[in-house]
Scaffold this motif. Sequence first.
Motif, short mmCIF file in Angstrom:
data_model
loop_
_atom_site.label_atom_id
_atom_site.label_comp_id
_atom_site.label_asym_id
_atom_site.label_seq_id
_atom_site.Cartn_x
_atom_site.Cartn_y
_atom_site.Cartn_z
N ALA A 50 31.98 103.33 57.73
CA ALA A 50 33.02 102.54 57.05
C ALA A 50 34.00 101.93 58.05
CB ALA A 50 33.76 103.42 56.04
N GLU A 51 34.40 102.71 59.04
CA GLU A 51 35.38 102.22 60.01
C GLU A 51 34.82 101.09 60.86
OE1 GLU A 51 38.18 103.97 63.66
OE2 GLU A 51 36.98 105.32 62.40
N CYS A 52 33.60 101.24 61.33
CA CYS A 52 32.99 100.20 62.18
C CYS A 52 32.67 98.95 61.36
CB CYS A 52 31.73 100.72 62.84
SG CYS A 52 32.04 101.98 64.11
N PHE A 53 32.24 99.13 60.11
CA PHE A 53 31.97 97.96 59.28
C PHE A 53 33.23 97.15 59.05
CE2 PHE A 53 31.96 96.09 55.01
CZ PHE A 53 30.90 95.22 55.13
N ARG A 54 34.32 97.83 58.75
CA ARG A 54 35.58 97.12 58.54
C ARG A 54 36.04 96.44 59.82
NH1 ARG A 54 40.97 96.75 57.90
NH2 ARG A 54 41.73 96.44 55.78
N TRP A 114 29.74 86.67 51.52
CA TRP A 114 30.27 87.28 50.31
C TRP A 114 29.92 88.77 50.23
CZ3 TRP A 114 33.58 86.77 46.50
CH2 TRP A 114 33.39 87.46 45.31
N GLN A 115 28.74 89.12 50.69
CA GLN A 115 28.31 90.52 50.63
C GLN A 115 29.21 91.42 51.46
OE1 GLN A 115 24.39 91.77 52.38
NE2 GLN A 115 23.83 92.04 50.23
N GLU A 116 29.62 90.94 52.64
CA GLU A 116 30.54 91.71 53.48
C GLU A 116 31.89 91.88 52.80
OE1 GLU A 116 29.14 90.61 58.03
OE2 GLU A 116 30.41 89.18 56.93
N ILE A 117 32.36 90.84 52.16
CA ILE A 117 33.67 90.88 51.52
C ILE A 117 33.68 91.83 50.33
CG2 ILE A 117 35.32 89.47 50.22
CD1 ILE A 117 34.59 87.16 52.07
N THR A 118 32.63 91.80 49.52
CA THR A 118 32.57 92.71 48.37
C THR A 118 32.43 94.15 48.82
OG1 THR A 118 30.18 92.25 48.24
CG2 THR A 118 31.64 90.99 46.79
N ARG A 119 31.71 94.38 49.90
CA ARG A 119 31.62 95.74 50.45
C ARG A 119 32.98 96.23 50.91
NH1 ARG A 119 26.38 95.62 54.52
NH2 ARG A 119 24.72 95.48 52.94
N LEU A 120 33.72 95.35 51.57
CA LEU A 120 35.04 95.73 52.07
C LEU A 120 35.99 96.03 50.91
CD1 LEU A 120 36.63 96.12 54.68
CD2 LEU A 120 37.33 93.74 54.53
N CYS A 121 35.91 95.25 49.86
CA CYS A 121 36.74 95.51 48.68
C CYS A 121 36.39 96.85 48.06
CB CYS A 121 36.57 94.39 47.66
SG CYS A 121 37.32 92.82 48.14
N HIS A 122 35.11 97.20 48.08
CA HIS A 122 34.67 98.49 47.55
C HIS A 122 35.22 99.63 48.41
CE1 HIS A 122 32.09 101.57 45.81
NE2 HIS A 122 31.67 101.88 47.02
N LEU A 123 35.19 99.46 49.73
CA LEU A 123 35.70 100.50 50.62
C LEU A 123 37.20 100.70 50.48
CD1 LEU A 123 33.72 99.78 53.94
CD2 LEU A 123 33.38 101.67 52.35
N ASP A 124 37.94 99.59 50.40
CA ASP A 124 39.40 99.67 50.34
C ASP A 124 39.94 99.82 48.93
OD1 ASP A 124 39.33 99.39 53.05
OD2 ASP A 124 40.06 97.33 53.11
N GLY A 125 39.07 99.77 47.93
CA GLY A 125 39.52 99.96 46.56
C GLY A 125 40.21 98.76 45.96
N PHE A 126 39.84 97.55 46.40
CA PHE A 126 40.44 96.33 45.86
C PHE A 126 39.69 95.92 44.60
CE2 PHE A 126 41.42 95.16 50.52
CZ PHE A 126 42.51 96.02 50.50
N ASP A 127 40.44 95.62 43.55
CA ASP A 127 39.86 95.17 42.28
C ASP A 127 40.20 93.72 42.05
OD1 ASP A 127 38.82 97.71 41.71
OD2 ASP A 127 40.71 98.35 40.81
N SER A 128 39.25 92.97 41.51
CA SER A 128 39.50 91.57 41.15
C SER A 128 40.25 91.50 39.84
CB SER A 128 38.18 90.79 41.04
OG SER A 128 37.48 90.80 42.27
N LEU A 129 41.04 90.44 39.67
CA LEU A 129 41.77 90.25 38.42
C LEU A 129 40.81 89.88 37.31
CD1 LEU A 129 44.89 88.21 39.63
CD2 LEU A 129 44.67 90.66 39.31
N LYS A 130 41.08 90.36 36.11
CA LYS A 130 40.24 90.02 34.97
C LYS A 130 40.27 88.53 34.68
CE LYS A 130 40.62 94.54 32.71
NZ LYS A 130 41.04 95.26 31.49
N THR A 131 41.41 87.90 34.98
CA THR A 131 41.51 86.46 34.73
C THR A 131 40.52 85.67 35.56
OG1 THR A 131 43.25 86.32 36.41
CG2 THR A 131 43.95 86.58 34.13
N VAL A 132 40.22 86.17 36.77
CA VAL A 132 39.25 85.49 37.62
C VAL A 132 37.87 85.54 36.98
CG1 VAL A 132 38.17 85.46 39.89
CG2 VAL A 132 40.60 85.99 39.68
N GLU A 133 37.52 86.70 36.43
CA GLU A 133 36.20 86.84 35.81
C GLU A 133 36.11 85.96 34.56
OE1 GLU A 133 33.97 88.44 37.37
OE2 GLU A 133 35.39 89.14 38.88
#
Length: 453
Positions: A59-63, A272-291
């Motif tokens: 996780a640390e090296c990926f980030r 995009w795959q790297e960004i979604t992985r990073l959001c999963h690691l750091d616990g970032f959630d997308s806004l429902k309005t975006v979806e």
Amino acid sequence: FDMACNSSGCESGGCYGREKENGCKVVDVKETVRLCVKCKSNEPMTFGDGGSDDGRFCAECFRSNVYGKFRLAVTSHAMITPSDNVLVAFSGGSSSRVALQFVHELQVKALKNYEASRDRSLPVFGVGVAFVDESAAYPSLSGGMSDAIELVRSTVLSLSPPEKDLHVVTIESVFGSESVEARDRLVKLLDSVSDETGKEDLLLHLKMLSLQKVASENGYNRLVVGSCTSRLASHVLTATVKGRGYSLSADIQHVDARWKVPIVLPLRDCVWQEITRLCHLDGFDSLKTVELARHPQSGINDLVSSFVALLQEENPSRECTIVRTAAKLTPFYFNKIPETDDSCVPMATQRRLKKFNLKYDGSMTTEAFCPICNGPLNGSDSSEDESDALYAACCSSCRFQILPQEPSSLDHFGSLLPHHMISQVKHHQKFDSQTYLREKIKDCLLLDDEEAV
């Protein structure tokens, strides 16, 4: 007698049987613990998304790898310097969330260096956040918009110190106010566009004008947008399909200074795959309005995005290949940060600028831009029908997808446009008249190396 082979993984002969009978631990090679290929100490992360590097980095090296791409883009193209005031466009999606987080970490490091410095010669750049309320264009967003804004506000507050200003604006503010009249004007403007793709593109252009308005009115000189490689790969194909090949190279560079406030893309080299992985690691959630705003569309943009996603599943490097191929196109003169006082730019950044300096063709200079999409215009975009100024000023793509096909409706459509777009039409008329006059008197003009007789 049996002879041992001295191999811990041998399962043949008597050595395996004797070790098992004597109670010795038999080591299975298949159960050997895998380690991160970079640090060689931590266990790698497995995301299960089918990526080519899944299960290779911890996780640390990926980030660190993703942040390294961001930092290289920022320093190589002088996107952010100590004297800058940066506005981050935050939509609530994964890319803009990662961009905001990385800009915050860059600012925190600059603050620590400033406090540790004796002379404190380099100031800390300022950061603001802009969120555009699109509920006027998407009525389905109205119900949850207040909760979304509060979540955005709490997200920005969590990223301090340093403190960051939050600017929440409605998309109808491009008409000069946030009144009911402006909201009705926006609805009428969108309803007058019959093409689904054209309506979606027009909304994106209006959103960019809203961000530019916020940035210029509040003293920002950089606008950070979280467009990543995957987004740009789709844009390359959609622009090609729409006939915007001439202006394509202007849209996919790290820097776009054709706007009053230059736009920078620090996540351009991240997929995009790297960004979604990073959001999963750091616990970032997308806004429902975006979806909700991303409901399936029937236009070209959604069709191409689905096609690129399918290509990416078959070959994980396909998106990068598309962007790298398009990047071979010659950039425009405005695809770099305007030159300023070098004393505000660290020496290391100046060296990188020389190394990564874009080489553009001097002939690819233009003073004419489409008033709707702000794309640079070339000779083929000139219209034989000069009866309507708006039609003559627009690029061929906007004429086909956004402008009304009925000539009688052009005046009404033009009356609904924001003031900025109307002023661009007037600028195009002035540019055309000057070009026409210059063409008429060119035989009477002296060149730089000629002398009057």
